[in-house]
Each structure stands twice: as structure tokens, then as C-alpha cells.
Design a protein around this motif. Structure first.
Motif, PDB file in Angstrom:
ATOM      1  N   ILE A 140     -18.680  65.717  99.903  1.00  0.00           N
ATOM      2  CA  ILE A 140     -20.124  65.596  99.710  1.00  0.00           C
ATOM      3  C   ILE A 140     -20.768  65.297 101.070  1.00  0.00           C
ATOM      4  N   PRO A 141     -21.865  65.979 101.408  1.00  0.00           N
ATOM      5  CA  PRO A 141     -22.493  65.711 102.698  1.00  0.00           C
ATOM      6  C   PRO A 141     -22.914  64.234 102.792  1.00  0.00           C
ATOM      7  N   PRO A 142     -22.634  63.580 103.922  1.00  0.00           N
ATOM      8  CA  PRO A 142     -22.907  62.139 104.050  1.00  0.00           C
ATOM      9  C   PRO A 142     -24.345  61.753 103.705  1.00  0.00           C
ATOM     10  N   ILE A 143     -25.301  62.574 104.129  1.00  0.00           N
ATOM     11  CA  ILE A 143     -26.688  62.182 103.898  1.00  0.00           C
ATOM     12  C   ILE A 143     -26.994  62.122 102.406  1.00  0.00           C
ATOM     13  N   VAL A 144     -26.466  63.066 101.645  1.00  0.00           N
ATOM     14  CA  VAL A 144     -26.739  63.080 100.207  1.00  0.00           C
ATOM     15  C   VAL A 144     -25.961  61.963  99.512  1.00  0.00           C
ATOM     16  N   MET A 145     -24.704  61.819  99.904  1.00  0.00           N
ATOM     17  CA  MET A 145     -23.875  60.782  99.288  1.00  0.00           C
ATOM     18  C   MET A 145     -24.525  59.414  99.446  1.00  0.00           C
ATOM     19  N   THR A 146     -24.912  59.076 100.665  1.00  0.00           N
ATOM     20  CA  THR A 146     -25.414  57.725 100.894  1.00  0.00           C
ATOM     21  C   THR A 146     -26.854  57.577 100.417  1.00  0.00           C
ATOM     22  N   LEU A 147     -27.555  58.690 100.290  1.00  0.00           N
ATOM     23  CA  LEU A 147     -28.870  58.653  99.652  1.00  0.00           C
ATOM     24  C   LEU A 147     -28.698  58.249  98.187  1.00  0.00           C
ATOM     25  N   GLY A 148     -27.682  58.825  97.569  1.00  0.00           N
ATOM     26  CA  GLY A 148     -27.396  58.497  96.179  1.00  0.00           C
ATOM     27  C   GLY A 148     -26.991  57.043  96.021  1.00  0.00           C
ATOM     28  N   THR A 149     -26.090  56.581  96.872  1.00  0.00           N
ATOM     29  CA  THR A 149     -25.636  55.196  96.721  1.00  0.00           C
ATOM     30  C   THR A 149     -26.712  54.214  97.180  1.00  0.00           C
ATOM     31  N   LEU A 150     -27.606  54.660  98.058  1.00  0.00           N
ATOM     32  CA  LEU A 150     -28.745  53.807  98.409  1.00  0.00           C
ATOM     33  C   LEU A 150     -29.483  53.392  97.142  1.00  0.00           C
ATOM     34  N   ALA A 151     -29.741  54.369  96.278  1.00  0.00           N
ATOM     35  CA  ALA A 151     -30.434  54.074  95.031  1.00  0.00           C
ATOM     36  C   ALA A 151     -29.517  53.317  94.070  1.00  0.00           C
ATOM     37  N   ALA A 152     -28.275  53.796  93.962  1.00  0.00           N
ATOM     38  CA  ALA A 152     -27.375  53.247  92.949  1.00  0.00           C
ATOM     39  C   ALA A 152     -27.015  51.785  93.241  1.00  0.00           C
ATOM     40  N   PHE A 153     -26.665  51.477  94.489  1.00  0.00           N
ATOM     41  CA  PHE A 153     -26.249  50.108  94.813  1.00  0.00           C
ATOM     42  C   PHE A 153     -27.373  49.123  94.512  1.00  0.00           C
ATOM     43  N   ARG A 154     -28.597  49.508  94.879  1.00  0.00           N
ATOM     44  CA  ARG A 154     -29.701  48.590  94.665  1.00  0.00           C
ATOM     45  C   ARG A 154     -29.962  48.389  93.165  1.00  0.00           C
ATOM     46  N   GLY A 155     -29.800  49.475  92.429  1.00  0.00           N
ATOM     47  CA  GLY A 155     -29.980  49.355  90.990  1.00  0.00           C
ATOM     48  C   GLY A 155     -28.925  48.449  90.370  1.00  0.00           C
ATOM     49  N   LEU A 156     -27.711  48.526  90.911  1.00  0.00           N
ATOM     50  CA  LEU A 156     -26.608  47.730  90.365  1.00  0.00           C
ATOM     51  C   LEU A 156     -26.899  46.227  90.458  1.00  0.00           C
ATOM     52  N   ILE A 157     -27.721  45.836  91.435  1.00  0.00           N
ATOM     53  CA  ILE A 157     -28.065  44.420  91.569  1.00  0.00           C
ATOM     54  C   ILE A 157     -28.697  43.931  90.278  1.00  0.00           C
ATOM     55  N   VAL A 158     -29.593  44.745  89.742  1.00  0.00           N
ATOM     56  CA  VAL A 158     -30.282  44.352  88.524  1.00  0.00           C
ATOM     57  C   VAL A 158     -29.330  44.439  87.329  1.00  0.00           C
ATOM     58  N   VAL A 159     -28.522  45.502  87.324  1.00  0.00           N
ATOM     59  CA  VAL A 159     -27.549  45.620  86.237  1.00  0.00           C
ATOM     60  C   VAL A 159     -26.627  44.398  86.248  1.00  0.00           C
ATOM     61  N   TYR A 160     -26.216  43.995  87.439  1.00  0.00           N
ATOM     62  CA  TYR A 160     -25.288  42.889  87.591  1.00  0.00           C
ATOM     63  C   TYR A 160     -25.977  41.555  87.318  1.00  0.00           C
ATOM     64  N   GLY A 161     -27.121  41.333  87.937  1.00  0.00           N
ATOM     65  CA  GLY A 161     -27.762  40.026  87.846  1.00  0.00           C
ATOM     66  C   GLY A 161     -28.825  39.938  86.762  1.00  0.00           C
ATOM     67  N   GLY A 162     -29.009  41.030  86.020  1.00  0.00           N
ATOM     68  CA  GLY A 162     -30.018  41.006  84.972  1.00  0.00           C
ATOM     69  C   GLY A 162     -31.426  40.822  85.500  1.00  0.00           C
ATOM     70  N   GLY A 163     -31.647  41.209  86.745  1.00  0.00           N
ATOM     71  CA  GLY A 163     -32.988  41.100  87.308  1.00  0.00           C
ATOM     72  C   GLY A 163     -33.342  39.705  87.766  1.00  0.00           C
ATOM     73  N   ASN A 164     -32.380  38.793  87.686  1.00  0.00           N
ATOM     74  CA  ASN A 164     -32.685  37.433  88.116  1.00  0.00           C
ATOM     75  C   ASN A 164     -32.632  37.316  89.627  1.00  0.00           C
ATOM     76  N   GLN A 165     -33.251  36.258  90.093  1.00  0.00           N
ATOM     77  CA  GLN A 165     -33.276  35.987  91.521  1.00  0.00           C
ATOM     78  C   GLN A 165     -32.468  34.709  91.735  1.00  0.00           C
ATOM     79  N   VAL A 166     -31.653  34.692  92.803  1.00  0.00           N
ATOM     80  CA  VAL A 166     -30.957  33.450  93.131  1.00  0.00           C
ATOM     81  C   VAL A 166     -31.726  32.787  94.265  1.00  0.00           C
ATOM     82  N   ASN A 167     -32.235  31.569  93.992  1.00  0.00           N
ATOM     83  CA  ASN A 167     -33.074  30.911  94.986  1.00  0.00           C
ATOM     84  C   ASN A 167     -32.274  29.913  95.816  1.00  0.00           C
ATOM     85  N   ALA A 168     -32.913  29.450  96.876  1.00  0.00           N
ATOM     86  CA  ALA A 168     -32.258  28.528  97.799  1.00  0.00           C
ATOM     87  C   ALA A 168     -31.698  27.312  97.072  1.00  0.00           C
TER      88      ALA A 168
END
Lengths: 337, 497, 330
Positions: free
Chosen positions: C116-144
Motif C-alpha cells: 500500500i502506498p505510504p501516503i494512503v496507508m498512513t492517511l488511513g491510520t491517521l484517521a483510524a488511530f485517533r478514532g480508536l482513542i474514543v473507542v478505547y476510552g469511551g470519549g473520556n478525558q484523562v485529566n492532570a
């Protein structure tokens, strides 16, 4: 050599005009897969949500993707000729800002629609010049102009918001242009443009030249095609339509913030790639891009009906993008064995 | 002692028999000249020896053991190193790194031992008497110096067989002498050397033995002292030229194109010639003599040059190919795969590419009009395909070339420039293309034929222009030429008559 | 003079020195030791990210997913700190690095082995990884307040007047420098990017190199994910948003060629320092921080235009006099 010469005239098989129609080819066509995917999305959505098939709901759904889809069309052509424009979302921001400034200066509503496209065109001219005249790689140039264009918008706006748009302008973005079937201006523009783009790409000499450039820019140049000039004007066109999208978006939300359309370049490029346009250039169709636009638009709409947060949807879209590329590559490798 | 022996090597590509039953030995301490015309199979042998191709049949024996190479790495490990025509190396890296890439000396903790690498490079630099340092970046070296780096790369590995593929093509006289001195040194060390060159004076100066190829077969080998230059030419060219190419009797018409004092800064100078209706004007010269550069400039592909071009009585100058195409010039480029054909596109789309505006009706393209054009031209050129939509990448080289020629005929040219039109295509297609070139002249087209194949040039042309180092060195007419004189003019081995 | 112009690291260092001097004259507090230490600390994450990105770009690739990787690794590490705040700090760091490495491996293996061309692959994971944060944390924020002192304290430990974050960066820079200059694999990256075909002749395998650089890039992003969340005391789905572009910009400014095969550790670090100085100078110069983006855009474009100018076009030298003029004969 002597003995082979006479055989040329004698052994001659008739050559068919067209490739034989094959079911396997048809089914394995990317567009066919997209159609199946679209049907699956529609069925899934209908099954999960009773509100999905409501015509007014669907019409509202178009509001969420029509502006991006308008930019996806010229982006498809750019990628087809082996270029890319990452600055489209930043162009939208800058164009929206200028529209806002024009509105503040008292420019009348109909003329406001011209500001965005003009600004976008100027941005496209700038990108195109750097890429085709100076010969810089488009990915770096447009990463640079992405910062520059949005940066200018940020400098002017700071943390302010422009929200003083005349209703004669925002009405075009917020109410149906046609009452029945209920259609918004942005969606109508997208449909018209899609037809025009499809005809140009698939039925004109210009479209044929684009494919030639994408498949072999050197041979295209040797065949008398002005490769760099065409690429230049595609950047201008992309800027122009990004500006038009800005005009529509600004009218729809009625305000301009520095982070307007943030990250849209990724969604737009996803539409194009999922639509089957090869990032290596030279292949792809407008109907493929249209199908991808509807698939992505309806997935987002369907999931938002189910109250799935937008950022989770991006996981799905990112995965879809990667799979859409990995699947044919893996399939081809399997078939070769 | 034989370092490497090839026995009964054969290799075919779709539609082309590149090598057939080739056997010869390479001896230690000997320079073997591999001679033959372009397309005779020399580069296929080099690619088999360097592990890029695997032979279909036959065996390679290196130092007494039978080997088969599946990658360049294997061949390198077996002690074979090649110095290529166009240096393939790393411009941004230093001389030392270019020499040792892939086998850098390492010391403690498996870290690259730079002092050792520099020391060894300095030793090599001394051996080849180079005047640059180990840390110089490759991009700052001249072509000749880059050749030295490649030679040192071969030496660094203690290669027992060194293949030099036209190593002198881009070198000056002095540089060539330096190279020969190194070759003599390598020979004295007991290495085997394969020397590929088109220049006979060099072959006679440096080689001990020769192996001659023609159409993929070995047609002769022996001691270089036992042959003369005319004998070698005859061996390379083979049968008498007149029999292969029955020259058509065509009346030469008025001048169509006349070029005067055409020059640019670095590639060619003082190019003047006239081309007439029905005439086939051959351009002969060694690879890199500047023939293609002249033609590409004429066609508007590179920046305009000084001098004048007169086409059908009108002075013209082209800054882009669309202008020259509109004026009636067609150019079939040398590099079919990159410059000529759009391989992923179909036959029809390729054929109509340069003349696409002929098929526009109103706003849109007319499929039937395209279809008719393709059927007509494709049939005329005898393109062998399943259907007219078949992609070019699925066709044989010969058929691809026919499609490219068809593309240019579709532009209805007055002048057609064919740059190495039969390079790398099978014998059958070659004959068809030759036949067709005659046919074009008969129809009144003016043809420029650029070719490095002497029989082709001599068989088809009415006159032959010979270029060397960017200049026209002589022009021969059909009734007053000889193969020896033409080759002599091209190589500069002797003063042209 | 020509040596300075030819050597882009020195040229860039001089420009930065002039810039710092100028700002220092205008606003002396900017060059106080405290502020310099602050600027270095503040730019450390960018320094590290630039090293990872540079290795990717050397192979003619690009990794757009690094900022999302920071956010996801940071979130996973911070969540562990939230649930068990008193583990040894190395546990949080290790978790972030492991997470980042896995994410990098995903990019690398699909790019190297599926093609897979690097630009497309990492464009995809750019979106996917960030989305996974919400999937993982349920949209919560961890504060100081939820992260605990152990988690947050480590990056700010002062050592010799600067923070531990800075020293981690120094160690990593040395590590990457040694890897790129002193190992066969490191030099191989330059070979692969400079001339993939020739590299193949030298027995260097592109796929393995790709897998390596994307994994390393991911691992560095993971480390920075921990440092980022601990330093700023917050983990949520939007952190480091758009940071990938700053990283790429710093590479381009530092002379890393997007065409592959060209780039050095000092150059890349200077590119990052250049942006770091600008970002930190804006408030001192009483320019609104809103200028930052426009300036970095302008600087990127200037840098690529200058690069293009310095690269000569390949003209053939056929005429003997032209070859002599070009100095072909020594």
C-alpha cells in the motif's frame, strides 16, 4: 529473417473490436464492488434506523457531504495525473474568511458567492505555479500552502468568529432550493458537476489526455500533450471548486472560524481513493468517486442517526480506505499463484 | 584456467528469442571482448551473469562449481562484478560508501568501522591512481571518476570476473587511456574481464579474445590477433546486406525539411542536412553520439536550439511537440516502454492518442471514428492482438512498436523520424517494420531513420549521416559506401573518407 | 562562503543564531538561560518526532499517522496511570512505547508486504488511530488530577538545568545518529532512498527497511505520546492534532528531501529548532501566536524552493568542448 518475411502476409487472424464481455471482469470491477457496498450500507442503515429512508432525512444527509464531494471531483482528476492537493481544506478556510470580510464590507448576497471561488482560484494558481512551473513535488508544496492559507486565515481571525452574513446569502445554504424533491443547492451543484466531470473525463479528448498523463507522463508529452499546462489548470480548478465549497459551507453554517473545514482534505482524499482512483495515477472513474461519496456520506449519516460519535466513524473510514487498497493488491497476489 | 564458463545458455522472452545455445569460457588474466550489434544478446548475457535474469536452459560454472543466480546478490557473492554503461550508484553518498554499500566493514558492536573503510578506500584510490578523496560525494564526481568508483567497488570485493559494459562511452581520450591502464593491471592480477564496446580500436587495444554474437547466437570466437577489423564487422553484421533488405526503387522528390547549423549548448553542434520526399535518411553513430538529442530537439521536446529549420519552404521552430505534430512531424522515440507506449492503456487509446482531435464530434469523442482508425492502421501494420482494446503491456515488444508507429501515422505526418525502431523486437516484427518503412517512403513520406544497426541503416537508407560526439562527421550516399567506412567514421578509428 | 552555502546545516545554524540574536536584542529575556532551557524542553518532543519522520522520508515514504499515534499511545498510557497511579514510571513509558511500536508495525507491514502506498496507508491510520482513542476510552478525558504524580513528574525532573525530557531527546538523537551513520542498516536507508534499484544490486531489501522505519517511527511516537500527556497533564482524542504537519515541515526545513535518500540528524534537529524558536519567540515579540501557522507555511515553501534551486537538472554532455568545460577530465 528471409524465411520469416513471407509469413507476415499469410498468417493473419482477425482482431476483434472490443474485449469480450466477461462476467468475472464485470463482477470484479471496482465500481461493481462499490455498488454492492452501497447497497449493504443502505440495507444496514434501514435495518438499524427507521428514520433512515425518510426523504427529508436523506436530503439533510446530503448537506454533510455535498461540499466535500464537490472538491473530491477535481481532486480525482489531480490524483489521476499523479498530483495531489492537501491544501483544499485550508483554501476553504481562507475563502470562507474572505467571504466573511466581504460580507462585513457590505457586499450584497449574490456577489458573496463569487468571493470564495475567486479566492480559491488564486490559491490554486499559487499551488499550480509552484508545482508545474518550478517543478516542486505537489505533496510538499501543498503541505506548505496548507499551513500558509489556513495560517493567514488564523492571523486575520485570531480567535474571532465572523457570523454577520446576510440572510439572502445563508438562505441558499440552509433551505431547500427545490421543494420537491427536497434538494439543497450544494447537492444540486454536486450532481451537475459530477455529470459534467464524468462526461469530460470519459467522453472527451481532454479526459483521454488525463489518463495518458497519469499512465505515462513521458509518453504523453512525447505524444504532444501539454502535460505541465494541464496539471497547472487542474490545480486552478481544484482551488476554484474548493472556493465554491467554501461559499456553500459558509452559507450553510452561517459563520467563519479559523478551524472551519479542518481535516477535510483527508475525507476528500478518502472519497477519491475509495472511489477507485489509483494514487499512482492513471486509473479511476468519476462514477466510482460518486459511489464512494454516497457510501461515505451514508455511513456517516447512518451512524450519526445511531448517535455514534464522529471520531469513531473515522476509525471505520480509515480502515475502509486501507482495505480498499489492500483488498485488490492481496487478491491480485492470490490470483497470480 | 577458466574462471567462468557458460554452456548451452538459452533465454527467451515472450515473442523474442534473446539467446540460443550460447557457450564460451572466460579465462583468468584475459580480456574477452563481447561484440555484436544492439539486440544481438550482449546485454542479456550481462544480465544473466549478474543474476538479474535466470537462463531458461544451460549452466553457469564458476571456478569449477556449477552455480545458479537468483538475485544480483548471488552473482556478487560468486565474485562477479559489473560496471555499467550508465553508473547506477548513490549520488548523495560518499565514495567510500558507494564502494562498500552492502558489505561495509564492521568492528566493535557490529558498528560500521569508518576508519577502516576510509583506509581501504584510500588504498583502492591509490591503486587506480584517482585524485579524489574517500569522503567526496559521488554527485561531485565526473562520469569518468564515477566509473573509477565502480571499478573500485569491484576491486573491494576482490571480484574474479569484472564485466565492463561500454565503459568508455562517456570518456575522453585521456580517461580511456587511464581505464586501459587499470584493465591491464586487473589482467596482471589474474582477473577475468569481459569488455563490451562498439569501438574497434578499443577492442583491438585491450582485448585478448573475442566472442561475437548475432541475433542471440554465437557466430564466432577466437584470438583477437587472428582477426582484422573488416572480418569482425562482417561477423557481426552477418549475411550480405542487400539480400536482407530489398531496397525499393523510389523517386526522390523535393526537399521537405532542411536543417541548418542546428546547435545547442552541450549536446550537439553544427547539424545541417536536407531531407526529401520519398527519401530515407539514415543517422548512424555510436550510442551517445547525440542523434536522439538532435531529433528530440527538432521535435520540440527540449529547449530550442540555435540554427534554422525549414519545413516545406517555411521557417519553423517548435517549443512543444503539439506544434511539431501539427506541422506534420512525427517522432517514434527510442525508448518504447517509457517514451513511446502508454503500456497500461489499450491499443485503440494508444493509436489515437496523438491525433485524438480528429475523432471529436461536437464536444465528445466518437468511438466509431476511433474504431475505424484503429482497424485501418492496426491491420495495415499487422498488429497481432486479441482485440483492439487489449492493453499494450500484454503485447509483445514488436506489436507494441507497431502500435506506436500506428499512433504516429494517424497524425498524417509529412516527416517521420524513427529512432531505433527495431530495438529489442523479434525478428518477424523487425522484418515487418523494415518493410513498412519502405512502404512509407514509397507513399512520399520523408523518413529519418536513426539506428545503431548497420545492416538496417545500409539496407534501408538512401543516404547515411554519421554522427560522432555531437557532430556530423560524414555523409555517405548509397552507391559510395562500405560498412567499414561507416563504422570507421562513427568510431573515429580512422579518418572518414 | 561557498562551503557554508553548500552545507545546509551550517547555513541553517547561522540563520537560527542570527534569529536568536535579533530576538535577544529586542527582548533580552528570550536569551536568558531559563528561557533557553524552556525552549529546548518545549521543542524536545518535536526534535524526537522529526528523527522518526526523517528515517521514514529517507526511504521515500511518509508517516502521516504520527500525531494520532501520539494521542492514542498517550491515552492508553494515561489510562493505566489513572487506574493504577503508583506503578513505577517505567511501566507507563514502556506501555506507551509498546503501543506506538505496534501501531508502527501495522503501518510498516501493510506498506512493506502488501504494497500500500505510504501516503494512503498512513492517511488511513491517521484517521483510524485517533478514532480508536474514543473507542478505547469511551470519549473520556484523562485529566492532570487523575494521572497521579508519578506519571506526570518524570518528564519534568530537572537534570543539569534542563528537564529529563530534554535528556531523553539527547539520548535518542545520539542513538539515531549512531544508527544512521554507524550501522549497515542505517546507511542502507540512504541507499534505498537514493537509488532503490542500485540498492537492490547491493543486496539491500526495501521491504525490510520499510518495516523497520515505520516501526521505529511508531515507537518514537509512542514515547512522545507518554511525554506529551504527562507534560501537558491531559489525554483526550484531540491532542497533537495536526502535529504531523509540523513534524514534516521541520524535516523539510532541515533539508530532508521528500524524494528520499537525503537528510541528516543535525539538519533535522536544526529544522525542528528553527520552528521551536519561532513558536517561542512569537509571544516575546508580542506577535499573536496566530501567526505561527502562516509563518511555518511560508518557511516550508521557502525551504523547498531553495532546495529545488540547488538541484541541477541533468543535461547530457556530449560535445567534447562541453565535457571539457564541465571539468570531466581531471
Amino acid at each position: 529473417m528471409n524465411d520469416t518475411s513471407p509469413s507476415i502476409a499469410t498468417k493473419r487472424q482477425p482482431v476483434a473490436d472490443k474485449a469480450p464481455w466477461s462476467l468475472a471482469d464485470f463482477v470484479l470491477r471496482w465500481e461493481s464492488i462499490l455498488v454492492l457496498l452501497l447497497i449493504a450500507v443502505v440495507i444496514g442503515n434501514t435495518w438499524r434506523s427507521p428514520y433512515f429512508l425518510d426523504i427529508y432525512n436523506l436530503s439533510d444527509a446530503t448537506q454533510n457531504f455535498a461540499e466535500k464531494a464537490i472538491v473530491a471531483l477535481p481532486m480525482a482528476l489531480l490524483i489521476l495525473v499523479r498530483e495531489i492537493d492537501l491544501s483544499v481544506a485550508a483554501i476553504i478556510a481562507l475563502a470562507s474568511l474572505m467571504t466573511g470580510l466581504a460580507a462585513q464590507a457590505g457586499v450584497p448576497a449574490p456577489l458573496l458567492f463569487l468571493v470564495g471561488p475567486l479566492v480559491g482560484m488564486a490559491c490554486g494558481l499559487f499551488n499550480g505555479t509552484l508545482v508545474t512551473r518550478i517543478g516542486l513535488p505537489s505533496i510538499v508544496v501543498t503541505i506548505g500552502t496548507m499551513s500558509l492559507f489556513r495560517g493567514i486565515a488564523q492571523v486575520v481571525l485570531g480567535d474571532q468568529v465572523i457570523a454577520t452574513y446576510p440572510s439572502g446569502y445563508t438562505d441558499y445554504g440552509q433551505s431547500y432550493l427545490i421543494k420537491w424533491p427536497p434538494l439543497y443547492l450544494s447537492f444540486i451543484i454536486f450532481l451537475v458537476l459530477a455529470v459534467v466531470f464524468a462526461l469530460v473525463l470519459h467522453r472527451t479528448a481532454f479526459g483521454r489526455k488525463l489518463y495518458a498523463i497519469g499512465n505515462n507522463p513521458v509518453a504523453a508529452r512525447f505524444s504532444g500533450i501539454p502535460v505541465e499546462r494541464i496539471r497547472f489548470w487542474l490545480f486552478v480548478l481544484t482551488g476554484l471548486l474548493a472556493g465554491l465549497a467554501a461559499a456553500l459551507l459558509t452559507a450553510r453554517i452561517g459563520s467563519t472560524r479559523p478551524n472551519i473545514a479542518l481535516g477535510w482534505e483527508l475525507e476528500i482524499i478518502t472519497m477519491v481513493i475509495l472511489g477507485g482512483v489509483s494514487i499512482a495515477g492513471g486509473s479511476g472513474t468519476i462514477h466510482g468517486v460518486m459511489l464512494a461519496v454516497f457510501i461515505i456520506g451514508l455511513i456517516i449519516f447512518g451512524l450519526s442517526l445511531l448517535n455514534v460519535p464522529g471520531i469513531v466513524i473515522s476509525v471505520l473510514l480509515g480502515t475502509l480506505l486501507i482495505l480498499s487498497l489492500a483488498a485488490p493488491l492481496l487478491l491480485r497476489r492470490l490470483l497470480r499463484r | 584456467m577458466s574462471i567462468l564458463s557458460l554452456s548451452h545458455i538459452s533465454k527467451s522472452f515472450p515473442g523474442v528469442r534473446a539467446l540460443h545455445d550460447i557457450s564460451f569460457e572466460l579465462e583468468a588474466g584475459m580480456v574477452t571482448a563481447l561484440i555484436g550489434e544492439n539486440g544481438a544478446g550482449k546485454s542479456t548475457i550481462v544480465k544473466i551473469l549478474t543474476g538479474i535474469y535466470t537462463p531458461d536452459k544451460g549452466t553457469l560454472t564458476v571456478n569449477g562449481t556449477q552455480r545458479s543466480f537468483s538475485s544480483p546478490r548471488d552473482s556478487w557473492a560468486a565474485g562477479i562484478a559489473a560496471i555499467h554503461q550508465e553508473t547506477v550508484m548513490f549520488d548523495e553518498l560518499s565514495v567510500a560508501e558507494n564502494i562498500f554499500m552492502g558489505h561495509m566493514p564492521t568492528g566493535k558492536g557490529n558498528l560500521v568501522d569508518w576508519p577502516e573503510m576510509r583506509r581501504r578506500t584510500a588504498g583502492l584510490l591509490q591503486r587506480v591512481e584517482a585524485n579524489f578523496g574517500p569522503d567526496t560525494k559521488l554527485k561531485d564526481l565526473s562520469v569518468a571518476q564515477k566509473h573509477l568508483v565502480e571499478i573500485m567497488r569491484a576491486l573491494s570485493h576482490d571480484a574474479s570476473l569484472i564485466i565492463m559494459d561500454e565503459p568508455t562511452a562517456a570518456l575522453s581520450r585521456n580517461e580511456i587511456e587511464d581505464l586501459f591502464r587499470i584493465v591491464a593491471q586487473l589482467k596482471a592480477e589474474g582477473r577475468a574481464i569481459v569488455f563490451i564496446s562498439h569501438k574497434f580500436d578499443e577492442i583491438f587495444a585491450v582485448a585478448d579474445r573475442y566472442v561475437c554474437l548475432r541475433d542471440g547466437e554465437k557466430v564466432g570466437e577466437g584470438d583477437i590477433k587472428q582477426v582484422t577489423e573488416p572480418e569482425l564487422v562482417r561477423l557481426m553484421v552477418g549475411r550480405p546486406i542487400d539480400q536482407v533488405f530489398p531496397k525499393r526503387d523510389i523517386a526522390i522528390g523535393n526537399a521537405v525539411l532542411s536543417v541548418k547549423d542546428f546547435s545547442n549548448a552541450t549536446e550537439f553542434a553544427d547539424i545541417s542536412f536536407e531531407l526529401h520526399r520519398g527519401e530515407i535518411l539514415g543517422f548512424y553513430g555510436l550510442v551517445g553520439a547525440g542523434r536522439s538529442e538532435v531529433m528530440q530537439c527538432l521535435f520540440g521536446l527540449s529547449a530550442p536550439a540555435r540554427g534554422s529549420i525549414v519545413l516545406e519552404g517555411k521557417p519553423v521552430s517548435f517549443s512543444a511537440p503539439d506544434q511539431s505534430i501539427a506541422a506534420g512531424i512525427a517522432y517514434v522515440p527510442e525508448d518504447r516502454q517509457h517514451q513511446g507506449a502508454v503500456l497500461p492503456m489499450g491499443i485503440r487509446d494508444n493509436v489515437t492518442l496523438a491525433s485524438i482531435l480528429q475523432h471529436v464530434r461536437g464536444l465528445f469523442l466518437n468511438r466509431h471514428s476511433e474504431q475505424d482508425a484503429v482497424r485501418k492502421l492496426g491491420t495495415r501494420l499487422d498488429v497481432r492482438a486479441a482485440n483492439w482494446e487489449q492493453r499494450l503491456q500484454e503485447l509483445s515488444g514488436g506489436n507494441q512498436q507497431k502500435v506506436v508507429i500506428a499512433k504516429w501515422l494517424a497524425t498524417k505526418p509529412k516527416v517521420i523520424i524513427l529512432d531505433e525502431p527495431t530495438k529489442g523486437i523479434d525478428v518477424g516484427s523487425k522484418a515487418a517494420v523494415h518493410d513498412f518503412i519502405g512502404e512509407l517512403a514509397e507513399e512520399g513520406l520523408a523518413v529519418i531513420l536513426v539506428s545503431s544497426e548497420l545492416p538496417e541503416i545500409m539496407g534501408l537508407s538512401d543516404r547515411v549521416v554519421v554522427m560522432r560526439e555531437g557532430r556530423i562527421v560524414s555523409t555517405f550516399a548509397r552507391n559510395s559506401w562500405s560498412a567499414e567506412a561507416i563504422v570507421g567514421a562513427a568510431t573515429g578509428a580512422r579518418e572518414a573518407a | 562562503m561557498s562551503f557554508i552555502l553548500r552545507n545546509r546545516e551550517i547555513a541553517l545554524a547561522i540563520i537560527i543564531a542570527l534569529m536568536v540574536t535579533g530576538i535577544g536584542i529586542y527582548a533580552p529575556p528570550f536569551v536568558s538561560p531559563d528561557n533557553i532551557s524552556y525552549v529546548l524542553d518545549d521543542t524536545s518532543i518535536l526534535f524526537m518526532m522529526v528523527l522518526g519522520q526523517m528515517m521514514v522520508i529517507l526511504t521515500r515514504g511518509i508517516d502521516l499517522s504520527v500525531a494520532s499515534n501520539i494521542a492514542l499511545s498517550g491515552m492508553i498510557s494515561a489510562s493505566l496511570a489513572e487506574s493504577s497511579p503508583n506503578l513505577p514510571v517505567i511501566t507507563y513509558i514502556a506501555l506507551a512505547i509498546v503501543t506506538g511500536t505496534i501501531l508502527g508495525l501495522i503501518n510498516g507491514s501493510l506498506i512493506a508486504f502488501v504494497g500500500i502506498p505510504p501516503i494512503v496507508m498512513t492517511l488511513g491510520t491517521l484517521a483510524a488511530f485517533r478514532g480508536l482513542i474514543v473507542v478505547y476510552g469511551g470519549g473520556n478525558q484523562v485529566n492532570a488530577s487523575e494521572m497521579g504524580a508519578v506519571f506526570q513528574g518524570f518528564p519534568k525532573i530537572p537534570i543539569l538545568g534542563v528537564t529529563s525530557t530534554f535528556w531523553i531527546m539527547v539520548a535518542l538523537s545520539i542513538g539515531v545518529f549512531v544508527f544512521l551513520n554507524m550501522t549497515r542498516a542505517g546507511r542502507g536507508l540512504y541507499a534505498v532512498g537514493g537509488n532503490p534499484e542500485a540498492a537492490r544490486y547491493c543486496g539491500i531489501d526495501l521491504s525490510r527497511q520499510q518495516l523497520l522505519v515505520y516501526t521505529l517511527s511508531g515507537a518514537i511516537a509512542g514515547l512522545c505520546g507518554y511525554l506529551w500527556t504527562a507534560r501537558y497533564g491531559v489525554a483526550y482524542s484531540e491532542i497533537a492534532s495536526g502535529f504531523e504537519l509540523t513534524v514534516i515541515a521541520a524535516c523539510v526545513i532541515g533539508g530532508v528531501s521528500i524524494a528520499g535518500g537525503v537528510g541528516t540528524v543535525p539538519g533535522a534537529l536544526l529544522g525542528a529548532l528553527f520552528l521551536g524558536v519561532i513558536v517561542n519567540a512569537l509571544p516575546v515579540m508580542q506577535i499573536t501566536p496566530f501567526w505561527q501557522m502562516a509563518i511555518s507555511g511560508f518557511v516550508i515553501l521557502t525551504a523547498v524552493i531553495l532546495n529545488a534551486r540547488s538541484e541541477k537538472r541533468g543535461i547530457k554532455l556530449i560535445l567534447p568542448e562541453a565535457r571539457r568545460a564541465a571539468g570531466g577530465t581531471p
